[in-house]
Motif scaffolding. Structure first.
Motif, PDB file in Angstrom:
ATOM      1  N   ASP A   1      49.162  29.514 -20.872  1.00 50.46           N
ATOM      2  CA  ASP A   1      47.819  29.020 -20.548  1.00 50.46           C
ATOM      3  C   ASP A   1      47.907  27.614 -19.960  1.00 50.46           C
ATOM      4  O   ASP A   1      47.187  27.269 -19.018  1.00 50.46           O
ATOM      5  CB  ASP A   1      46.936  29.031 -21.797  1.00 50.46           C
ATOM      6  CG  ASP A   1      46.699  30.440 -22.332  1.00 50.46           C
ATOM      7  OD1 ASP A   1      46.610  31.380 -21.508  1.00 50.46           O
ATOM      8  OD2 ASP A   1      46.618  30.601 -23.560  1.00 50.46           O
TER       9      ASP A   1
ATOM     10  N   GLU B   1      46.957  26.081 -16.028  1.00 52.21           N
ATOM     11  CA  GLU B   1      46.230  24.837 -15.776  1.00 52.21           C
ATOM     12  C   GLU B   1      47.058  23.901 -14.898  1.00 52.21           C
ATOM     13  O   GLU B   1      46.530  23.238 -14.008  1.00 52.21           O
ATOM     14  CB  GLU B   1      45.871  24.154 -17.094  1.00 52.21           C
ATOM     15  CG  GLU B   1      44.728  24.811 -17.851  1.00 52.21           C
ATOM     16  CD  GLU B   1      43.428  24.760 -17.068  1.00 52.21           C
ATOM     17  OE1 GLU B   1      42.951  23.645 -16.755  1.00 52.21           O
ATOM     18  OE2 GLU B   1      42.890  25.837 -16.742  1.00 52.21           O
TER      19      GLU B   1
ATOM     20  N   PRO C   1      43.130  17.492 -23.762  1.00 49.81           N
ATOM     21  CA  PRO C   1      42.292  18.656 -23.429  1.00 49.81           C
ATOM     22  C   PRO C   1      41.233  18.977 -24.473  1.00 49.81           C
ATOM     23  O   PRO C   1      40.160  19.501 -24.130  1.00 49.81           O
ATOM     24  CB  PRO C   1      43.311  19.797 -23.325  1.00 49.81           C
ATOM     25  CG  PRO C   1      44.594  19.124 -22.987  1.00 49.81           C
ATOM     26  CD  PRO C   1      44.564  17.819 -23.729  1.00 49.81           C
TER      27      PRO C   1
ATOM     28  N   THR D   1      35.163  20.421 -19.890  1.00 53.46           N
ATOM     29  CA  THR D   1      35.534  21.238 -18.734  1.00 53.46           C
ATOM     30  C   THR D   1      37.015  21.561 -18.822  1.00 53.46           C
ATOM     31  O   THR D   1      37.702  21.145 -19.755  1.00 53.46           O
ATOM     32  CB  THR D   1      35.217  20.490 -17.426  1.00 53.46           C
ATOM     33  OG1 THR D   1      35.486  21.333 -16.317  1.00 53.46           O
ATOM     34  CG2 THR D   1      36.064  19.232 -17.311  1.00 53.46           C
ATOM     35  N   SER D   2      37.549  22.306 -17.861  1.00 52.74           N
ATOM     36  CA  SER D   2      38.975  22.627 -17.875  1.00 52.74           C
ATOM     37  C   SER D   2      39.781  21.411 -17.420  1.00 52.74           C
ATOM     38  O   SER D   2      39.267  20.520 -16.738  1.00 52.74           O
ATOM     39  CB  SER D   2      39.260  23.811 -16.950  1.00 52.74           C
ATOM     40  OG  SER D   2      39.001  23.462 -15.603  1.00 52.74           O
TER      41      SER D   2
END
Length: 313
Positions: free
Chosen positions: A211, A215, A181, A186-187
């Protein structure tokens, strides 16, 4: 639950008839008495009396400890097992007899990480041939999920971790893609959606981070995606989801000990694993140390250098 020892029964108490002296056994923190309504249910692996409880520090039957200091003060029990000692005393509901021909060094992994990861794939998610999977957090539990997904025939297995060292280990166990990550602009869920044409069928959260959990949830495909929560979450924060998000067809569930009924299912797992070639269970055991170096074993885990460590007495 990251330090394991080889377990052989030294003696049994009155009324125990399914285990005898000399048996090779696994210790489990989520017991199975076989008599309560929970144990008789086909929909849960919890037990009314011997389920996992980190606050339970004494024996269930009499409320006392079995360990004392040299000056007579009690040493309290932990998670039904108390295996940081050469000898321990356990309720029979938390002791699982296994095939004596099974290699104890790798089968001890079934006491926690392997059962949790592989079990969640089989019992909780019921992954099928051709499924797409994302695994968030590649510690021992996450890697066990990868192994389980591979054995069930998943076509895409994406591993997500901020530690690049986990890439090689994941690939050896069946991971097809790796995402760090910290390297994305981007996510993570957007990247996974792009890779899988809308999201994966199943995601597994193995990090204990809310968090990351969000995701994982958003990385699944709307309409049918399932997220399985395996990580331990110490934070007082609540689920990072709005109820209306569930109306898009994604679901989320937790899994304790991979949904495994320990005394019923683990002996079957042992026999299956013994007959499976190229399973690579040794990949999970990164260190072996004498018991007097237990502090070093903890340091290895804290710094992300160890998956599972065998302690030798």
């Amino acid at each position: 639950m990251f330090l394991y020892v080889f377990v052989v029964v030294e003696s049994v108490g009155e009324g125990v008839d399914d285990i005898k002296e000399g048996d090779h056994v696994l210790t489990i923190f989520n017991g199975e008495c076989g008599e309560c309504t929970y144990c008789k249910s086909k929909t849960t692996n919890l037990c009314a009396k011997f389920r996992v409880d980190p606050l339970q520090s004494v024996m269930r039957n009499d409320g006392k400890t079995r360990f004392l200091t040299q000056d007579g003060k009690p040493i309290y029990h932990f998670l039904n097992t108390s295996t940081f000692s050469e000898y321990t005393v356990m309720d029979s509901a938390c002791v699982v007899k296994i095939n004596p021909k099974a290699p104890l060094n790798t089968m001890t992994l079934l006491s926690c990480c392997l059962s949790t990861g592989v079990g969640s794939v089989i019992n909780t998610a019921n992954i099928h041939q051709g499924s797409t999977v994302a695994v968030f957090g590649l510690g021992a539990v996450g890697l066990a999920v990868i192994l389980g997904a591979k054995t069930r025939g998943a076509s895409t297995i994406i591993g997500i971790d901020i530690n690049d060292d986990k890439r090689i280990k994941g690939q050896r166990l069946g991971m097809t893609n790796f995402i760090n990550p910290s390297e994305l602009k981007t996510s993570v869920h957007e990247k996974i959606s792009e890779m899988t044409e809308g999201g994966v069928d199943f995601s597994f959260e193995c990090a204990g981070n809310l968090d990351v959990l969000r995701e994982a949830f958003l990385s699944t495909h709307d309409g049918w995606g399932l997220t399985v929560v395996l990580g331990i979450h110490p934070t007082p924060r609540m689920l990072p989801l709005h109820p209306m998000e569930l109306f898009d067809g994604r679901t989320i569930t937790g899994s304790v000990f991979g949904g495994c009924k320990g005394k019923t299912q683990l002996p079957l797992f042992v026999d299956q694993f013994m007959n499976m070639e190229d399973l690579k269970l040794e990949e999970f055991i990164t260190h072996e140390l004498p018991f007097n170096k237990i502090d070093q074993a903890f340091e290895l885990l804290i710094h992300g250098k160890s998956l599972r460590c065998l302690l030798h007495f």
